[in-house]
Motif scaffolding. Structure first.
Motif, PDB file in Angstrom:
ATOM      1  N   ALA A   1      24.113 -52.985 -87.906  1.00 16.92           N
ATOM      2  CA  ALA A   1      23.434 -54.216 -87.498  1.00 16.92           C
ATOM      3  C   ALA A   1      21.922 -54.040 -87.525  1.00 16.92           C
ATOM      4  CB  ALA A   1      23.897 -54.632 -86.104  1.00 16.92           C
ATOM      5  N   ALA A   2      21.456 -52.839 -87.163  1.00 12.75           N
ATOM      6  CA  ALA A   2      20.012 -52.576 -87.134  1.00 12.75           C
ATOM      7  C   ALA A   2      19.435 -52.403 -88.534  1.00 12.75           C
ATOM      8  CB  ALA A   2      19.730 -51.337 -86.291  1.00 12.75           C
TER       9      ALA A   2
ATOM     10  N   ARG B   1      21.040 -50.580 -77.012  1.00 12.14           N
ATOM     11  CA  ARG B   1      20.737 -50.957 -78.390  1.00 12.14           C
ATOM     12  C   ARG B   1      21.079 -52.416 -78.700  1.00 12.14           C
ATOM     13  NH1 ARG B   1      23.131 -46.508 -82.193  1.00 12.14           N
ATOM     14  NH2 ARG B   1      22.175 -47.876 -83.738  1.00 12.14           N
ATOM     15  N   PHE B   2      21.762 -53.084 -77.782  1.00  9.68           N
ATOM     16  CA  PHE B   2      21.918 -54.534 -77.928  1.00  9.68           C
ATOM     17  C   PHE B   2      20.591 -55.185 -77.540  1.00  9.68           C
ATOM     18  CE2 PHE B   2      26.425 -53.630 -77.842  1.00  9.68           C
ATOM     19  CZ  PHE B   2      26.978 -54.632 -78.609  1.00  9.68           C
TER      20      PHE B   2
ATOM     21  N   GLY C   1      18.606 -57.992 -82.509  1.00  5.74           N
ATOM     22  CA  GLY C   1      19.506 -56.849 -82.341  1.00  5.74           C
ATOM     23  C   GLY C   1      20.829 -57.156 -81.687  1.00  5.74           C
ATOM     24  N   GLY C   2      21.242 -58.407 -81.707  1.00  6.25           N
ATOM     25  CA  GLY C   2      22.553 -58.748 -81.180  1.00  6.25           C
ATOM     26  C   GLY C   2      22.515 -59.155 -79.717  1.00  6.25           C
TER      27      GLY C   2
ATOM     28  N   LEU D   1      26.380 -50.793 -84.391  1.00  7.98           N
ATOM     29  CA  LEU D   1      24.989 -50.985 -84.005  1.00  7.98           C
ATOM     30  C   LEU D   1      24.042 -50.449 -85.073  1.00  7.98           C
ATOM     31  CD1 LEU D   1      25.404 -50.118 -80.236  1.00  7.98           C
ATOM     32  CD2 LEU D   1      24.641 -52.314 -81.129  1.00  7.98           C
ATOM     33  N   ASP D   2      24.413 -49.313 -85.687  1.00  9.12           N
ATOM     34  CA  ASP D   2      23.588 -48.751 -86.767  1.00  9.12           C
ATOM     35  C   ASP D   2      23.488 -49.719 -87.942  1.00  9.12           C
ATOM     36  OD1 ASP D   2      22.888 -46.380 -85.558  1.00  9.12           O
ATOM     37  OD2 ASP D   2      24.574 -45.241 -86.363  1.00  9.12           O
TER      38      ASP D   2
ATOM     39  N   VAL E   1      31.519 -48.451 -82.014  1.00  8.07           N
ATOM     40  CA  VAL E   1      30.406 -49.255 -81.493  1.00  8.07           C
ATOM     41  C   VAL E   1      29.084 -48.733 -82.046  1.00  8.07           C
ATOM     42  CG1 VAL E   1      29.198 -50.052 -79.422  1.00  8.07           C
ATOM     43  CG2 VAL E   1      31.676 -49.778 -79.388  1.00  8.07           C
ATOM     44  N   ASP E   2      28.925 -47.401 -82.035  1.00  6.48           N
ATOM     45  CA  ASP E   2      27.704 -46.771 -82.546  1.00  6.48           C
ATOM     46  C   ASP E   2      27.486 -47.140 -84.016  1.00  6.48           C
ATOM     47  OD1 ASP E   2      25.481 -45.346 -82.011  1.00  6.48           O
ATOM     48  OD2 ASP E   2      26.394 -43.363 -82.145  1.00  6.48           O
TER      49      ASP E   2
ATOM     50  N   LEU F   1      25.314 -59.524 -84.305  1.00  7.64           N
ATOM     51  CA  LEU F   1      26.387 -58.853 -83.576  1.00  7.64           C
ATOM     52  C   LEU F   1      26.463 -59.416 -82.158  1.00  7.64           C
ATOM     53  CD1 LEU F   1      28.488 -56.530 -83.489  1.00  7.64           C
ATOM     54  CD2 LEU F   1      26.645 -55.043 -82.689  1.00  7.64           C
TER      55      LEU F   1
ATOM     56  N   LEU G   1      24.491 -46.932 -75.675  1.00  4.02           N
ATOM     57  CA  LEU G   1      24.933 -47.970 -76.603  1.00  4.02           C
ATOM     58  C   LEU G   1      24.493 -49.347 -76.123  1.00  4.02           C
ATOM     59  CD1 LEU G   1      28.557 -46.736 -77.423  1.00  4.02           C
ATOM     60  CD2 LEU G   1      26.495 -46.466 -78.797  1.00  4.02           C
TER      61      LEU G   1
END
Length: 321
Positions: A139-140, A179-180, A30-31, A136-137, A132-133, A161, A176
């Motif tokens: 990337a997931a 979520r990394f 997840g980065g 992350l979406d 950023v959101d 990421l 946020l």
């Protein structure tokens, strides 16, 4: 052709390098979020790792604009600028051409360029929250969807990421940051010997990049072999119930919100074991990963002013008995 500083030649910053290697073995982590001082090798390390990895098939990397491509290309490395608009990030649909000619005219964005490689964001804490959101979406999910006026385009966007930032210039919202997958801290080295060695290597690289890269070639090959071995062996690494219980007890002890921390801890510990070419995850792997996987997921405790890393290390001692 620009030559990248060798990953193996980076002095110190062991936690950051370990986190990047783990992400290279298992992108589902997840980065990686890297917090710390400027000029500590954050972007250098990410560029170096991207340059180290073997070329990928052209049809699995870079732009996804429908144009057939063949052969192999270097692993993509995309540096996302702070002022990037949403259209530049996700891509844009040419509505006039689409409505007039009846075709989906899509201009790929930075997410398309990063497919199969790395997307690096310096000063991510200064980026707009909705961007950023969105990052992350994607990337997931591994997929980018662009929708405009009833038209829709989908393309794969699988990348690692990596965000970096200086906490003194603004914090990332906890929702946020959580979520990394991993969060690491880098600091300016304080040991004289280490600082001198950094200067020595930087000077050698600037004077003769090709000779410096050749000097570190054997170490780079060893690192690349470890990544390849880790990727191949990852599915076979066993995760005993006793280790899972240890990870869960640790997350309970530090008061980590949700189960994302435990899932990341499990995946990252398995990736670390795969990197080390061992067949089973141990408590030692979990203990090594714990600060990176949990420090950004702890609730603030007004009665405990110690740092998050210190709280995790204290909990590790208690849980380990």
């Amino acid at each position: 052709m620009r030559v990248s500083f060798p990953f193996s030649a980076i002095v110190g910053q062991d936690e950051m390098k370990r986190a990047l290697l783990i992400a290279a073995v298992d992108a589902r982590i997840g980065g990686v979020m890297v917090f710390g001082d400027r000029g500590t090798g954050k972007s250098t390390a990410v560029r170096a790792l991207a340059a180290l990895l073997p070329p990928v098939r052209a049809d699995q990397a870079g732009y996804q604009d429908g144009t057939p491509r063949s052969g192999q290309v270097p692993v993509p490395f995309v540096d996302l600028p702070l002022g990037a608009t949403e259209d530049r990030v996700v891509g844009a649909l040419d509505l006039e051409r689409a409505l007039g000619a009846g075709i989906k005219a899509f201009e790929p964005g930075l997410l398309a360029r990063a497919n199969g490689g790395f997307l690096y964001i310096d000063e991510v804490n200064l980026l707009e929250d909705h961007i950023v959101d969105l990052l992350l979406d994607v990337a997931a999910s591994g997929e980018n969807v662009v929708e405009r006026e009833g038209l829709s385009v989908r393309h794969p966007a699988r990348f690692v990421l990596v965000g970096s930032g200086n906490p003194e210039e603004g914090e990332l919202r906890p929702q946020l940051l959580d979520r990394f997958g991993l969060s690491v801290e880098v600091r300016t080295p304080q040991e004289l010997e280490q600082r001198v060695e950094i200067l020595r290597r930087c000077d050698a690289f600037e004077r003769s990049p090709s000779a410096f890269v050749e000097h570190w070639a054997a170490d780079e090959r060893a690192t690349l072999a470890a990544i390849a071995r880790g990727r191949a062996g990852l599915p076979m690494v066993a995760l005993p119930d006793a280790v899972l219980a240890f990870a869960s007890r640790l997350c309970i002890a530090v008061g980590a919100d949700g189960l994302r921390g435990e899932l990341t801890l499990m995946r990252a510990a398995r990736a670390l074991a795969a990197l080390e070419a061992v067949s089973e995850v141990t408590q030692a792997h979990v203990a090594t990963i714990a600060p990176m996987a949990l420090r950004h997921r702890l609730r603030r405790n007004v009665l405990d002013e110690t740092g998050s890393t210190a709280r995790i290390l204290r909990a590790l001692e208690e849980v380990a008995g």
